[in-house]
Design a protein around this motif. Structure first.
Motif, PDB file in Angstrom:
ATOM      1  N   SER A 148       0.832  -1.208   0.000  1.00 16.36           N
ATOM      2  CA  SER A 148       0.000   0.000   0.000  1.00 16.36           C
ATOM      3  C   SER A 148       0.865   1.256   0.000  1.00 16.36           C
ATOM      4  N   ASN A 149       2.025   1.150  -0.561  1.00 12.37           N
ATOM      5  CA  ASN A 149       2.949   2.289  -0.613  1.00 12.37           C
ATOM      6  C   ASN A 149       2.472   3.358  -1.577  1.00 12.37           C
ATOM      7  N   ASP A 150       3.273   4.337  -1.696  1.00 10.07           N
ATOM      8  CA  ASP A 150       3.068   5.407  -2.662  1.00 10.07           C
ATOM      9  C   ASP A 150       2.930   4.793  -4.054  1.00 10.07           C
ATOM     10  N   PRO A 151       1.833   5.044  -4.749  1.00 11.46           N
ATOM     11  CA  PRO A 151       1.646   4.449  -6.074  1.00 11.46           C
ATOM     12  C   PRO A 151       2.746   4.836  -7.064  1.00 11.46           C
ATOM     13  N   PHE A 152       3.335   6.004  -6.910  1.00 10.71           N
ATOM     14  CA  PHE A 152       4.420   6.424  -7.798  1.00 10.71           C
ATOM     15  C   PHE A 152       5.620   5.481  -7.659  1.00 10.71           C
ATOM     16  N   ILE A 153       5.965   5.129  -6.438  1.00 10.67           N
ATOM     17  CA  ILE A 153       7.111   4.243  -6.200  1.00 10.67           C
ATOM     18  C   ILE A 153       6.843   2.859  -6.788  1.00 10.67           C
ATOM     19  N   LEU A 154       5.657   2.335  -6.551  1.00 12.57           N
ATOM     20  CA  LEU A 154       5.321   1.010  -7.076  1.00 12.57           C
ATOM     21  C   LEU A 154       5.262   1.014  -8.603  1.00 12.57           C
ATOM     22  N   ASP A 155       4.743   2.085  -9.177  1.00 16.59           N
ATOM     23  CA  ASP A 155       4.710   2.196 -10.629  1.00 16.59           C
ATOM     24  C   ASP A 155       6.126   2.225 -11.193  1.00 16.59           C
ATOM     25  N   GLN A 156       7.001   2.978 -10.553  1.00 12.29           N
ATOM     26  CA  GLN A 156       8.386   3.064 -11.008  1.00 12.29           C
ATOM     27  C   GLN A 156       9.075   1.700 -10.914  1.00 12.29           C
ATOM     28  N   LEU A 157       8.805   0.975  -9.836  1.00 14.54           N
ATOM     29  CA  LEU A 157       9.381  -0.355  -9.663  1.00 14.54           C
ATOM     30  C   LEU A 157       8.887  -1.304 -10.756  1.00 14.54           C
ATOM     31  N   ASN A 158       7.602  -1.283 -11.024  1.00 13.04           N
ATOM     32  CA  ASN A 158       7.051  -2.148 -12.073  1.00 13.04           C
ATOM     33  C   ASN A 158       7.576  -1.765 -13.454  1.00 13.04           C
ATOM     34  N   ARG A 159       7.671  -0.467 -13.717  1.00  7.91           N
ATOM     35  CA  ARG A 159       8.185  -0.027 -15.019  1.00  7.91           C
ATOM     36  C   ARG A 159       9.668  -0.360 -15.153  1.00  7.91           C
ATOM     37  N   GLY A 160      10.429  -0.207 -14.071  1.00  6.27           N
ATOM     38  CA  GLY A 160      11.854  -0.540 -14.113  1.00  6.27           C
ATOM     39  C   GLY A 160      12.078  -2.018 -14.385  1.00  6.27           C
ATOM     40  N   SER A 161      11.299  -2.866 -13.722  1.00  8.63           N
ATOM     41  CA  SER A 161      11.476  -4.306 -13.927  1.00  8.63           C
ATOM     42  C   SER A 161      11.051  -4.717 -15.337  1.00  8.63           C
ATOM     43  N   PHE A 162      10.036  -4.045 -15.878  1.00  8.48           N
ATOM     44  CA  PHE A 162       9.607  -4.330 -17.252  1.00  8.48           C
ATOM     45  C   PHE A 162      10.637  -3.825 -18.254  1.00  8.48           C
ATOM     46  N   SER A 163      11.301  -2.735 -17.923  1.00  9.13           N
ATOM     47  CA  SER A 163      12.347  -2.178 -18.785  1.00  9.13           C
ATOM     48  C   SER A 163      13.508  -3.160 -18.955  1.00  9.13           C
ATOM     49  N   ILE A 164      13.801  -3.921 -17.928  1.00  2.22           N
ATOM     50  CA  ILE A 164      14.860  -4.929 -18.032  1.00  2.22           C
ATOM     51  C   ILE A 164      14.524  -5.892 -19.168  1.00  2.22           C
ATOM     52  N   LEU A 165      13.307  -6.413 -19.137  1.00  2.00           N
ATOM     53  CA  LEU A 165      12.847  -7.350 -20.172  1.00  2.00           C
ATOM     54  C   LEU A 165      12.911  -6.746 -21.571  1.00  2.00           C
ATOM     55  N   LEU A 166      12.356  -5.552 -21.680  1.00  4.51           N
ATOM     56  CA  LEU A 166      12.255  -4.927 -23.000  1.00  4.51           C
ATOM     57  C   LEU A 166      13.617  -4.634 -23.608  1.00  4.51           C
ATOM     58  N   ASN A 167      14.555  -4.186 -22.789  1.00  4.72           N
ATOM     59  CA  ASN A 167      15.882  -3.861 -23.328  1.00  4.72           C
ATOM     60  C   ASN A 167      16.703  -5.102 -23.647  1.00  4.72           C
ATOM     61  N   ILE A 168      16.494  -6.175 -22.907  1.00  6.36           N
ATOM     62  CA  ILE A 168      17.161  -7.433 -23.263  1.00  6.36           C
ATOM     63  C   ILE A 168      16.632  -7.915 -24.615  1.00  6.36           C
ATOM     64  N   SER A 169      15.321  -7.889 -24.773  1.00 12.39           N
ATOM     65  CA  SER A 169      14.761  -8.367 -26.037  1.00 12.39           C
ATOM     66  C   SER A 169      15.172  -7.465 -27.199  1.00 12.39           C
ATOM     67  N   GLU A 170      15.150  -6.155 -26.992  1.00  7.83           N
ATOM     68  CA  GLU A 170      15.554  -5.260 -28.078  1.00  7.83           C
ATOM     69  C   GLU A 170      17.035  -5.430 -28.416  1.00  7.83           C
ATOM     70  N   GLY A 171      17.855  -5.570 -27.403  1.00 12.21           N
ATOM     71  CA  GLY A 171      19.283  -5.772 -27.643  1.00 12.21           C
ATOM     72  C   GLY A 171      19.571  -7.054 -28.398  1.00 12.21           C
ATOM     73  N   SER A 172      18.821  -8.104 -28.097  1.00 11.79           N
ATOM     74  CA  SER A 172      19.061  -9.384 -28.774  1.00 11.79           C
ATOM     75  C   SER A 172      18.765  -9.303 -30.266  1.00 11.79           C
ATOM     76  N   GLY A 173      17.932  -8.348 -30.648  1.00  7.73           N
ATOM     77  CA  GLY A 173      17.584  -8.206 -32.056  1.00  7.73           C
ATOM     78  C   GLY A 173      18.517  -7.308 -32.840  1.00  7.73           C
ATOM     79  N   ARG A 174      19.453  -6.684 -32.160  1.00  9.50           N
ATOM     80  CA  ARG A 174      20.405  -5.809 -32.856  1.00  9.50           C
ATOM     81  C   ARG A 174      21.480  -6.649 -33.518  1.00  9.50           C
TER      82      ARG A 174
END
Length: 127
Positions: free
Chosen positions: A28-54
């Motif tokens: 029940s924390n600050d929604p901004f912090i939780l959103d940032q955490l979720n977006r950061g963890s999703f960014s890991i996935l997206l950048n690995i997949s994008e990098g693999s295609g380069r």
């Protein structure tokens, strides 16, 4: 099957993201912090997949570097939540271990791609 789906680091990052999303619904924390955490963890996935295609190691390393930065961002947010006393120690310790492993794997991939780029020994891989 896409190249990134074969990468162990991608699958570890996906597992981390899914466990984090399930757990964060209970916080029940600050929604901004939780959103940032979720977006950061999703960014890991997206950048690995994008990098693999380069095609070139240089550009692969660039996206893996961004993914590693997002890994450290998630660790920082979890550290903050620990200090705010809002996250269970067992969950935190498990996630820190996962992030450390993901970070090490990405660092090895970055280093390997930079070496390939410098010595020109790379070939485009399609698969």
């Amino acid at each position: 099957m896409f190249i990134f789906e074969k990468l162990e680091v991608y699958n570890k990052a996906k597992s981390f993201n899914l466990s984090l999303r399930k757990y964060s619904k209970r916080l029940s924390n600050d929604p901004f912090i939780l959103d940032q955490l979720n977006r950061g963890s999703f960014s890991i996935l997206l950048n690995i997949s994008e990098g693999s295609g380069r095609i070139t190691p240089r550009y692969q390393a660039h996206f893996y570097t961004i993914a590693r930065g997002s890994t450290l961002e998630c660790a920082s947010i979890l550290d903050y939540l620990k200090d705010a006393d809002t996250i269970e120690d067992s969950f935190l310790n498990s996630r820190f271990k996962e992030l450390d492993e993901i970070s090490r794997m990405l660092f090895a991939m970055i280093r390997t791609n930079r070496i390939k780029h410098k010595d020109g020994s790379h070939k485009a891989e399609w698969g």
